[in-house]
Design an enzyme around this catalytic site. Structure first.
Site, PDB file in Angstrom:
ATOM      1  N   ASP A 192       0.854  -1.166   0.000  1.00 50.40           N
ATOM      2  CA  ASP A 192       0.000   0.000   0.000  1.00 50.40           C
ATOM      3  C   ASP A 192       0.907   1.239   0.000  1.00 50.40           C
ATOM      4  O   ASP A 192       2.130   1.126   0.092  1.00 50.40           O
ATOM      5  CB  ASP A 192      -0.965  -0.029   1.205  1.00 50.40           C
ATOM      6  CG  ASP A 192      -2.201   0.825   0.966  1.00 50.40           C
ATOM      7  OD1 ASP A 192      -3.244   0.562   1.568  1.00 50.40           O
ATOM      8  OD2 ASP A 192      -2.116   1.760   0.125  1.00 50.40           O
TER       9      ASP A 192
HETATM   10  C1  GLC Z   1      -4.370   4.356  -0.183  1.00 47.02           C
HETATM   11  C2  GLC Z   1      -5.240   3.173   0.161  1.00 47.02           C
HETATM   12  C3  GLC Z   1      -5.296   2.145  -0.928  1.00 47.02           C
HETATM   13  C4  GLC Z   1      -5.149   2.831  -2.273  1.00 47.02           C
HETATM   14  C5  GLC Z   1      -3.739   3.373  -2.344  1.00 47.02           C
HETATM   15  C6  GLC Z   1      -3.476   4.112  -3.671  1.00 47.02           C
HETATM   16  O1  GLC Z   1      -3.716   4.818   0.960  1.00 47.02           O
HETATM   17  O2  GLC Z   1      -5.000   2.491   1.379  1.00 47.02           O
HETATM   18  O3  GLC Z   1      -6.537   1.440  -0.785  1.00 47.02           O
HETATM   19  O4  GLC Z   1      -5.374   1.900  -3.319  1.00 47.02           O
HETATM   20  O5  GLC Z   1      -3.435   4.228  -1.254  1.00 47.02           O
HETATM   21  O6  GLC Z   1      -4.262   5.260  -3.719  1.00 47.02           O
END
Ligand code: GLC
Length: 752
Positions: free
Chosen positions: A288
């Site tokens: 993430d």
């Molecule tokens: C965010 C979220 C994730 C998302 C990623 C990219 O913090 O936790 O679900 O896909 O970053 O935006």
């Protein structure tokens, strides 16, 4: 003799053994192109493939940033970008990667397309309320078409985190509290995004997220700790990921959470042994946002070197946004701390996904003509999805549906005339100009002068400004009926939007009290990204319809149901608590040694020695939810009877056939979602009092009956047993068929 339960610390979090990845890796044949490329790539270029950077907003307006990024690209230091938001920029960057780097490996462009792109559909929790996975597949197909033509190859969806935490803002993004339901919706979304061949135009790679147990964030606080023993992990949080992988999900994203003390980005047991080994996942794992580097904040890694080593060893194939891989992996491999085989496995997986998407053959995207974005077909689907997501919770005196002959309807509440907030969380690419508000939809239905009046009542959902109360009260007093739209705006739902209280924000409840004093019948529509607590509001309302955040066409959909063109058929994918003090509250709870008795003694008034109800309940609130999982009213009524199971005794290879008679006992046609629940009466670990094992949507004319049928096998009864093996156990089982998790029409069978 049952084996002693394996110490949970020996499960997730602490790898009981570090099996070499060759034993855990892929089982699919390796493609010749990928193997050839892998043999040619330098170690630095391999690490580039494992690195994803975000594209800053207005990149073109910052020549230095643009030049720096092109430089990194030409040097082979980037394999993917996220947050590409226009086709031209995407194709420009792709051309540099394909034509100006040594091996011309195409880039992968990702974006959060969670519940639509330009056309926004109801939030996933609302789509789940349809109890119709085929709807979810259609929504994902439409979203993929719109995203793909905008240059996106990969969406970070479906989010399949099961959760029992309405305080957690991200409850909006998933499919609720039930692993069986979330599994079917997650798999349907994967099929919708990827189709049978993800290389075809209009398809994008799916990403099952956030692996694993993120929905168990303690106290519903965002990014918080998760403690989940292996049996619960396997029975509740893992099944939707298994279903997405079986549906062919090309990628998985690991979560921000630490699972039993080890952040998911460093969870070798969960990533390599469970996901890639036991579940046979052949795609790649992306971290993430900066979650690799955040292992330093977690306190599980001392610095970037450790974080890169932990994550790469654990099986995080691509690092999102943070740059520890680019900074540290080369040295780690050169000094022998990290086997190059682990790098090769990651790069192989990434290249295979790029190949599966057809990026080597077709690296560039072009707009489709006519554009898919906001096409009539997608707008109609958005309207249908919103209709199917609506859940009728109260309807006293059959207040609904409203009559089109209504002489005067007063609409109150800022969310009724709002193009932005009804789109909900993760809707940044949604076209607000396409939103049709509830007020706009009503104006089309009630065109006569004086038939419709609108008063906001409060400036916005979170305002404490009461100055509009009197105007609203007098307008409602003069109307035949009032439609009061209350709830959460989209900004307090989604990521990092946890709430410690679940009541209506601002002074909306006070506003409703004022309107109730007029005596005009109040129809309340609640828009929200989570279950809220609204006992007082439900008392004041003649009818209450839960609309979640219904998306671009939520307005017309609400009007369709409010006026009875379509009867509501939505069901709750998550239990609604009476008060936040009951959380977590869910249908698949355990019986305990002292289940709550029916008749309540209440709080004694004499001495502290007076008898109290010595059972699993509260002194100050009924132990049941305000509205149970699976609950939803219609404009008609249904009766379940004659529940039977055959045979009543069978072996592990028997199929048990369950049937029930469903009758429409009302005066209108209606759709009912019949639900099958199972209870395993005795297990080596205590078992839930109800587990959802089947659903069937049936439309019945007034007075009509139909037999609903379900089939159960031993594998449907499997769970993670005391010795951590997974399977069914012999014994007695109860089955229940009904319209929600309190179904009591049942039968029994024995598995021998
Ligand atoms: C965010 C979220 C994730 C998302 C990623 C990219 O913090 O936790 O679900 O896909 O970053 O935006």
């Amino acid at each position: 003799m049952t084996q002693p339960m394996k110490e949970w610390m020996d499960g997730p979090g602490v790898a009981s053994h570090r099996a070499p990845i060759e034993q855990l890796g892929r089982v699919a044949p390796r493609s010749e192109r990928v193997e050839r490329l892998l043999a040619q790539l330098t170690l630095a270029e391999k690490i580039g493939q494992m690195s994803q950077l975000t594209l800053p907003e207005q990149l073109e307006a910052d020549p230095q940033a643009h030049a720096r990024l092109l430089g990194e690209l030409r040097a082979g230091e980037v394999g993917s970008f996220l947050n590409a938001r226009d086709l031209e920029l995407r194709n420009e960057l792709q051309r540099v990667a394909v034509e100006e780097t040594r091996l011309g490996i195409p880039l992968l462009f990702g974006r959060d397309v969670i519940h639509g792109y330009r056309t926004i559909f109801p939030i996933p929790l609302g789509v789940a309320a349809s109890f119709d996975p085929t709807l979810a597949e259609a929504v994902a197909t439409a979203a993929a078409r719109e995203a793909s033509e905008a240059g996106i190859d990969w969406t970070f969806a479906p989010m399949v985190d099961v959760t029992r935490e309405p305080r957690w803002g991200r409850v909006a993004e998933g499919f609720g509290e039930d692993p069986w339901l979330a599994s079917r919706f997650g798999a349907a979304m994967v099929r919708g995004f990827q189709g049978d061949d993800p290389s075809q135009p209009g398809r994008v790679a799916a990403c099952a997220k956030h692996y694993l147990g993120y929905g168990a964030s303690e106290a519903g606080k965002e990014y918080n700790t998760t403690w989940v023993p292996e049996p619960l992990l396997r029975d509740v949080y893992l099944p939707p990921f298994r279903a997405c992988i079986e549906a062919g999900a090309l990628t998985v994203m690991c979560g921000f959470n630490d699972l039993n003390g080890v952040p998911m980005s460093g969870q070798r047991w969960a990533l390599r042994e469970l996901l890639k080994g036991e579940l046979g996942f052949e795609g790649f794992v992306v971290s993430d946002w900066a979650s690799v580097e955040e292992m330093i904040q977690h306190g599980s890694c001392a610095g970037a070197r450790d974080a890169a080593l932990e994550a790469a060893s654990a099986g995080v194939d691509m690092e999102m946004v943070s740059r520890t891989y680019r900074a540290e992996l080369l040295r780690l491999v050169e000094n022998g701390a990290l086997p190059v085989a682990e790098i090769d496995d990651a790069v192989r997986r990434i290249l295979e996904v790029k190949q599966a998407l057809g990026l080597f053959e077709r690296p560039y995207k072009q707009r489709s003509a006519p554009p898919a974005a906001l096409c009539p077909e997608h707008l109609e689907l958005a309207r249908r999805a919103a209709r199917q997501s609506l859940v009728l919770l109260e309807n006293r005196g059959r207040c609904l549906p409203l009559s089109p002959a209504l002489e005067s309807l007063c609409v109150v509440g800022p969310l009724a005339d709002d193009r932005h907030n009804p789109l909900g969380c993760w809707s940044f690419d949604g076209d607000r100009t396409a939103t049709v508000t509830l007020l706009a939809a009503l104006k089309q239905r009630l065109p006569a002068p004086g038939q419709l009046r609108y008063v906001p009542g409060v400036p916005d959902a979170r305002s404490s400004d009461r100055s509009g109360f009197e105007a609203a009260r007098s307008a409602v007093a003069a109307a035949q009926a009032a439609l009061v739209v209350l709830g959460e705006d989209g900004n307090i739902s989604g990521e990092c939007r946890s709430r410690a209280f679940l009541g209506l924000p601002g002074v909306q409840t006070e506003l409703l009290e004022q309107l109730a004093s007029t005596g005009t019948p109040l129809v309340v529509v609640v828009m929200a990204g989570r279950p809220l607590t609204f006992a007082r509001e439900a008392q004041l309302a003649s009818a209450l319809l839960y609309a979640w955040h219904p998306g671009t066409l939520g307005g017309p959909a609400l009007a369709d149901v409010l006026f009875g063109d379509v009867a509501p058929a939505g069901k709750l994918p998550i239990s609604f608590p009476r008060t936040v003090g009951q959380v977590p509250i869910y249908h698949a709870h355990k019986n305990t040694g002292r289940p709550p008795r029916k008749g309540r003694r209440g709080i004694p008034t004499g001495t502290p020695l007076d008898p109290v109800d010595m059972d699993a309940s509260y002194l100050d609130v009924d132990v049941s939810p305000a509205y149970p999982f699976g609950f939803g009213l219609s404009y008609t009524s249904f009766r379940y009877s004659e529940v039977s199971v055959s045979p009543t005794r069978g072996s592990f290879d028997t199929r048990f056939e369950v049937s029930a008679l469903l009758t429409n006992t009302g005066e209108r046609r209606g759709v009912e979602v019949a639900q099958l629940y199972v209870r395993d009466l005795v297990g080596s670990l205590t078992r839930p009092v109800r587990e959802l094992k089947g659903i069937q949507r049936i439309e019945l004319l007034p007075g009509a009956s139909e037999r609903v049928r379900f089939s159960l096998s031993a594998s449907d009864l499997a769970f993670c047993r005391r010795d951590l093996s997974v399977g069914a156990e012999p014994g007695r089982f109860q089955v229940f068929v009904g319209g929600d998790a309190t179904a009591s029409e049942g039968a029994e069978f024995e598995l021998c």
